[in-house]
Design a protein around this motif. Sequence first.
Motif, PDB file in Angstrom:
ATOM      1  N   GLY A 219     -11.362  -1.442 -46.755  1.00  0.00           N
ATOM      2  CA  GLY A 219     -12.418  -1.298 -47.394  1.00  0.00           C
ATOM      3  C   GLY A 219     -12.847   0.052 -47.561  1.00  0.00           C
ATOM      4  O   GLY A 219     -12.204   1.025 -47.000  1.00  0.00           O
ATOM      5  N   THR A 220     -14.140   0.173 -48.523  1.00  0.00           N
ATOM      6  CA  THR A 220     -14.583   1.535 -48.434  1.00  0.00           C
ATOM      7  C   THR A 220     -16.102   1.492 -48.292  1.00  0.00           C
ATOM      8  O   THR A 220     -16.871   1.292 -48.984  1.00  0.00           O
ATOM      9  CB  THR A 220     -14.218   2.483 -49.833  1.00  0.00           C
ATOM     10  OG1 THR A 220     -14.657   1.426 -50.835  1.00  0.00           O
ATOM     11  CG2 THR A 220     -12.775   2.611 -49.915  1.00  0.00           C
ATOM     12  N   LEU A 221     -16.346   1.664 -46.712  1.00  0.00           N
ATOM     13  CA  LEU A 221     -17.631   1.114 -46.420  1.00  0.00           C
ATOM     14  C   LEU A 221     -18.735   2.469 -46.880  1.00  0.00           C
ATOM     15  O   LEU A 221     -18.409   3.547 -46.556  1.00  0.00           O
ATOM     16  CB  LEU A 221     -17.896   0.997 -45.126  1.00  0.00           C
ATOM     17  CG  LEU A 221     -17.756  -0.557 -44.766  1.00  0.00           C
ATOM     18  CD1 LEU A 221     -16.228  -1.070 -45.237  1.00  0.00           C
ATOM     19  CD2 LEU A 221     -17.750  -0.813 -43.208  1.00  0.00           C
ATOM     20  N   ASP A 241     -20.738  -1.084 -50.140  1.00  0.00           N
ATOM     21  CA  ASP A 241     -19.663  -0.319 -50.338  1.00  0.00           C
ATOM     22  C   ASP A 241     -20.030   1.058 -50.810  1.00  0.00           C
ATOM     23  O   ASP A 241     -21.402   0.999 -51.047  1.00  0.00           O
ATOM     24  CB  ASP A 241     -18.526  -0.849 -51.262  1.00  0.00           C
ATOM     25  CG  ASP A 241     -18.817  -1.295 -52.601  1.00  0.00           C
ATOM     26  OD1 ASP A 241     -20.178  -0.865 -52.935  1.00  0.00           O
ATOM     27  OD2 ASP A 241     -18.351  -1.887 -53.321  1.00  0.00           O
ATOM     28  N   ARG A 242     -19.309   1.777 -51.472  1.00  0.00           N
ATOM     29  CA  ARG A 242     -20.033   3.277 -51.893  1.00  0.00           C
ATOM     30  C   ARG A 242     -20.541   3.280 -53.264  1.00  0.00           C
ATOM     31  O   ARG A 242     -20.916   4.072 -53.964  1.00  0.00           O
ATOM     32  CB  ARG A 242     -18.664   4.022 -52.161  1.00  0.00           C
ATOM     33  CG  ARG A 242     -18.387   4.549 -50.399  1.00  0.00           C
ATOM     34  CD  ARG A 242     -17.065   5.186 -50.435  1.00  0.00           C
ATOM     35  NE  ARG A 242     -16.740   5.682 -49.003  1.00  0.00           N
ATOM     36  CZ  ARG A 242     -15.602   6.460 -48.509  1.00  0.00           C
ATOM     37  NH1 ARG A 242     -14.683   6.782 -49.527  1.00  0.00           N
ATOM     38  NH2 ARG A 242     -15.418   6.573 -47.199  1.00  0.00           N
ATOM     39  N   TRP A 259     -11.540  -8.995 -48.987  1.00  0.00           N
ATOM     40  CA  TRP A 259     -12.982  -8.697 -49.270  1.00  0.00           C
ATOM     41  C   TRP A 259     -13.624  -9.248 -50.466  1.00  0.00           C
ATOM     42  O   TRP A 259     -12.987  -9.513 -51.567  1.00  0.00           O
ATOM     43  CB  TRP A 259     -13.195  -7.157 -49.791  1.00  0.00           C
ATOM     44  CG  TRP A 259     -12.948  -6.147 -48.433  1.00  0.00           C
ATOM     45  CD1 TRP A 259     -11.698  -5.552 -47.930  1.00  0.00           C
ATOM     46  CD2 TRP A 259     -13.855  -6.004 -47.334  1.00  0.00           C
ATOM     47  NE1 TRP A 259     -11.986  -5.047 -46.820  1.00  0.00           N
ATOM     48  CE2 TRP A 259     -13.322  -5.401 -46.380  1.00  0.00           C
ATOM     49  CE3 TRP A 259     -15.447  -6.423 -47.313  1.00  0.00           C
ATOM     50  CZ2 TRP A 259     -14.041  -4.733 -45.146  1.00  0.00           C
ATOM     51  CZ3 TRP A 259     -15.833  -5.861 -46.072  1.00  0.00           C
ATOM     52  CH2 TRP A 259     -15.532  -5.125 -45.002  1.00  0.00           C
ATOM     53  N   HIS A 261     -16.702  -9.331 -52.953  1.00  0.00           N
ATOM     54  CA  HIS A 261     -18.118  -8.795 -53.670  1.00  0.00           C
ATOM     55  C   HIS A 261     -18.985  -9.491 -53.913  1.00  0.00           C
ATOM     56  O   HIS A 261     -18.836 -10.776 -55.117  1.00  0.00           O
ATOM     57  CB  HIS A 261     -17.487  -7.782 -54.840  1.00  0.00           C
ATOM     58  CG  HIS A 261     -16.379  -6.722 -54.380  1.00  0.00           C
ATOM     59  ND1 HIS A 261     -16.749  -5.499 -54.177  1.00  0.00           N
ATOM     60  CD2 HIS A 261     -15.119  -6.771 -54.314  1.00  0.00           C
ATOM     61  CE1 HIS A 261     -15.555  -4.831 -53.665  1.00  0.00           C
ATOM     62  NE2 HIS A 261     -14.573  -5.822 -53.906  1.00  0.00           N
TER      63      HIS A 261
END
Length: 266
Positions: A219-221, A241-242, A259, A261
Motif C-alpha cells: 500500500g501507499t498510505l 491513500d495518497r 487492497w 478502494h
Amino acid sequence: MGVCAWGVRRLDLFARAGSGALAHRWFDDGWFGWEGLGGGLTSAPAAASWAERRLDVFARGGSGQLVHKWFDGSSWSGWSHLGGVLTSAPAAASWAERRLDVFARGGSDQLVHKWFDGSSWSGWSHLGGVLTSAPAAASWAERRLDVFARGGSGQLVHKWFDGSSWSGWSHLGGVLTSAPAVTSQGPGRLDVFARGGSGQLVHKWYVNGEWSGWEHLGGTLGSPPTACSWSPGRVDVFAVDRVDRLVHRWFQDGDWSPWEHLDAMP
C-alpha cells in the motif's frame, strides 16, 4: 479515522470531514454511505463499543479539550465536553459493559488517561512517556489495557495495565512514520499496525506471550491506519491513500485480502 465493531459482520467507521464535522459510515452486509454528525473536530476521531448497538466516539474539540458523542441503539447524543488539553487525537477502548478508557498525548508529550466507570468520569491521570504520535489502545480481557504510540526515535512503544498496576514503557522497534493502530481478536492477542518508512502498511502481533517481527503489507498510505476485529481470526484495517481515497484490507481464514478502494473521503 476511527473504527469499531459492535457485532459480527458490523463495522462503524468515523472520520473528520473537510468541514471539521464528524462523518460516519458503516458496513452491515454491505457498505452504506457517509452521514454527517456535526461538531467542530480538530483531530481524527476514536471509537469504541461496550455493547451491541452502542457506539462511543471521541475527538479533540476546538479548544483542545476532549469531546464525546454516543449512539444508544436508537439515536445519537449531542456533544459532551470532557476537558483536558490534548495535543493529539484520542484513543478509546472498553474492557467491560459501561466501561470506557480514553487516552491522548498531553501538553508535555506524556500519555494522559481518563475513564468512565459506569456512573461517572474520572479526572485525568498522567502516565508519563515521550510520545511523538497519538496513542492507540485495545483491551483483550477484563481489566486489561494495552496502549501503544510512536516513541522519540520513531520506534513503537508499549505500556499496559494488568488489572492492578501500570507497566513501564517497553520498546518494540520499527520505523514508524505515523501513529500506530491496535486491535485484539481475543484473549492474549494483539495486532498493531502503522505506516512504515516507505509509506506501506506494517504489522506486528502478539500471541502466546511472544511478539512477532514486522510484516510488510504494501500500500501507499497517506494517513495513519485504523483497525478493528469483529471476531477471532478477522481483522479489518483502513487508511487514506495518497490521493485521498479510503482503502481497506482485511485478514480472514489465515490470509490477507488485496487492497479494496472504497471512495473519496468526506
